[in-house]
Design an enzyme around this catalytic site. Structure first.
Site, PDB file in Angstrom:
ATOM      1  N   TRP A 102      -0.443  -5.972   9.207  1.00 28.49           N
ATOM      2  CA  TRP A 102       0.471  -5.142   8.417  1.00 28.49           C
ATOM      3  C   TRP A 102       0.185  -3.666   8.666  1.00 28.49           C
ATOM      4  CZ3 TRP A 102       4.541  -7.602   7.205  1.00 28.49           C
ATOM      5  CH2 TRP A 102       4.501  -8.952   6.839  1.00 28.49           C
ATOM      6  N   ASP A 174      -1.011   0.633   1.491  1.00 33.36           N
ATOM      7  CA  ASP A 174      -0.221  -0.578   1.293  1.00 33.36           C
ATOM      8  C   ASP A 174      -1.116  -1.539   0.501  1.00 33.36           C
ATOM      9  OD1 ASP A 174       1.064  -3.008   1.408  1.00 33.36           O
ATOM     10  OD2 ASP A 174       1.275  -3.060   3.596  1.00 33.36           O
ATOM     11  N   LYS A 198       3.259 -10.928  -4.285  1.00 29.14           N
ATOM     12  CA  LYS A 198       1.911 -11.483  -4.154  1.00 29.14           C
ATOM     13  C   LYS A 198       1.181 -11.476  -5.490  1.00 29.14           C
ATOM     14  CE  LYS A 198       2.521 -10.982   0.481  1.00 29.14           C
ATOM     15  NZ  LYS A 198       2.683  -9.964   1.509  1.00 29.14           N
TER      16      LYS A 198
END
Ligand SMILES: *Cc1c(COP(=O)(O)O)cnc(C)c1O
Length: 363
Positions: A102, A174, A198
């Site tokens: 990511w 992030d 999540k």
């Protein structure tokens, strides 16, 4: 079928109490005669939900008043572009730290919008550790430094005491896969973003926590909808927000507050992670994908059996035993247990018990 323990990396398990509360309120929300899904986002009933969700997040994460909380859409992936478009405006430069997939995606997107460099990377060891931030330096005159605080695929995380030392330069994180899982000091960051699916709620909401000083004119031609100022000026009601996801997030935050908040959650998360890591470490059948023990994620735990056939067999047998979605990401192989806030310790214990039996049957 009864409810199972779902180890999915995301969308992921939600607390059962939250799902039950949502079910009770699904058709007729608090006597309004309608579902939250059917409500105008300009109505007073929805407005209360919107405000309560912001207030709860501010309280739980101890977010100072000079930060704005934004409720956006497009997932964390849209932030990969919004961050450079809105923040890479003074010098046109930013430094990124690559600790996984990511982080790399965020970097690849940012490269399109300015002069972007890699300040540190753990690619040399297939992202199995987090570089020591005390040794990392940054270029002069950069607009921000970007990290991915928890690497969902590789199972590592930046400990709160190993954050980049950026001085006056804003740090952007992030936090999609570990927001609200342990205590980070929001003051260490200029901007935090996270997809809800999540650790906060269902898919559809992206939370952005941004220092108001960073809400400025974006790069020329930035679309209105990708401009932080658009959303900040209208309290995230410029257009229709993901109302039902925000409502579900409110229920999750209330659940977290009742449980004692982030500090209490962190203790439980540490206990859950220790249970699984300790079992893996004492076994000579399983091995952890992450060797740097201090950098191990509390949320995503990749591990392997002695070979790929056994990995596949494990996934199959686990599912029969009510333990679902344990297949590892293709970049790492093996297995991965995602044990976000909503995974009860009983679920981790059930997994460890199953692992023990599987080892005895297949060694
Ligand atoms: C899941 C994940 C993403 C992608 O999120 P989307 O909401 O699907 O765009 C980005 N970063 C991290 C760390 C993730 O875990």
């Amino acid at each position: 079928m009864e409810r199972v323990y779902n180890f999915s990396a995301g969308p992921a398990m939600l607390p059962e109490a939250v799902l039950e509360e949502a079910a009770r309120e699904l058709v007729n929300y608090k006597g309004t005669g309608m579902s939250v899904m059917e409500m105008s986002h300009r109505s007073s009933s929805y407005d209360q939900i919107h405000q309560d969700t912001q207030d709860l997040l501010r309280e739980l994460m101890n977010i100072p008043d000079h930060y704005e909380i934004l409720f956006l859409q497009g997932g964390a992936s849209t932030q990969f572009a919004m961050v450079p478009l809105n923040l890479m405006t003074q010098h046109g430069k930013a430094d990124y730290i690559l600790t996984g997939n990511w982080a790399k995606k965020a970097y690849d997107e940012a490269v399109r919008y300015g002069d972007v460099a890699i300040a540190a990377s753990s690619k040399d060891a297939n992202f199995t550790y987090i570089p020591n931030m005390a040794e990392v330096t940054f270029r002069d005159e950069i607009d921000y430094v970007h990290i991915c605080s928890n690497n969902t695929i590789y199972g590592t995380r930046f400990r709160p005491d190993n954050l980049p030392q950026t001085g006056d330069v804003p740090l952007v994180a992030d936090m999609s896969s570990n927001i609200l899982s342990e205590v980070y000091d929001v003051n260490d960051f200029g901007l935090i973003y996270a997809g809800a699916q999540k650790n906060m709620g269902p898919a559809g909401l992206t939370v952005v926590i941004i220092d108001k000083a960073l809400i400025q004119e974006p790069q020329p031609s930035t679309p209105t909808m990708l401009t932080y100022k658009t959303h900040a000026d209208k309290n995230s009601l410029y257009n229709t927000p993901p109302t039902y996801t925000i409502y579900m997030t409110k229920l999750v935050l209330e659940w977290l507050k009742d449980l004692g908040g982030v500090e209490a959650m962190a203790k439980i998360n540490q206990e859950k992670a220790d249970l699984l890591y300790d079992f893996i470490d004492q076994s000579d059948f399983y091995r952890s994908a992450v060797t740097a023990k201090d950098d191990r994620s509390l949320m995503n735990i990749p591990f392997l059996t002695p070979n790929a056939d056994l990995d596949a067999q494990f996934v199959k047998e686990a599912a029969i035993n009510g333990l679902h979605t344990l297949k590892g990401h293709r970049n790492v192989g093996g297995l991965r247990a995602s044990i976000y806030n909503a995974m009860p310790i009983e679920g981790v214990q059930a997994l460890v018990n199953f692992m023990d039996t599987f080892e005895k049957n297949h060694r």
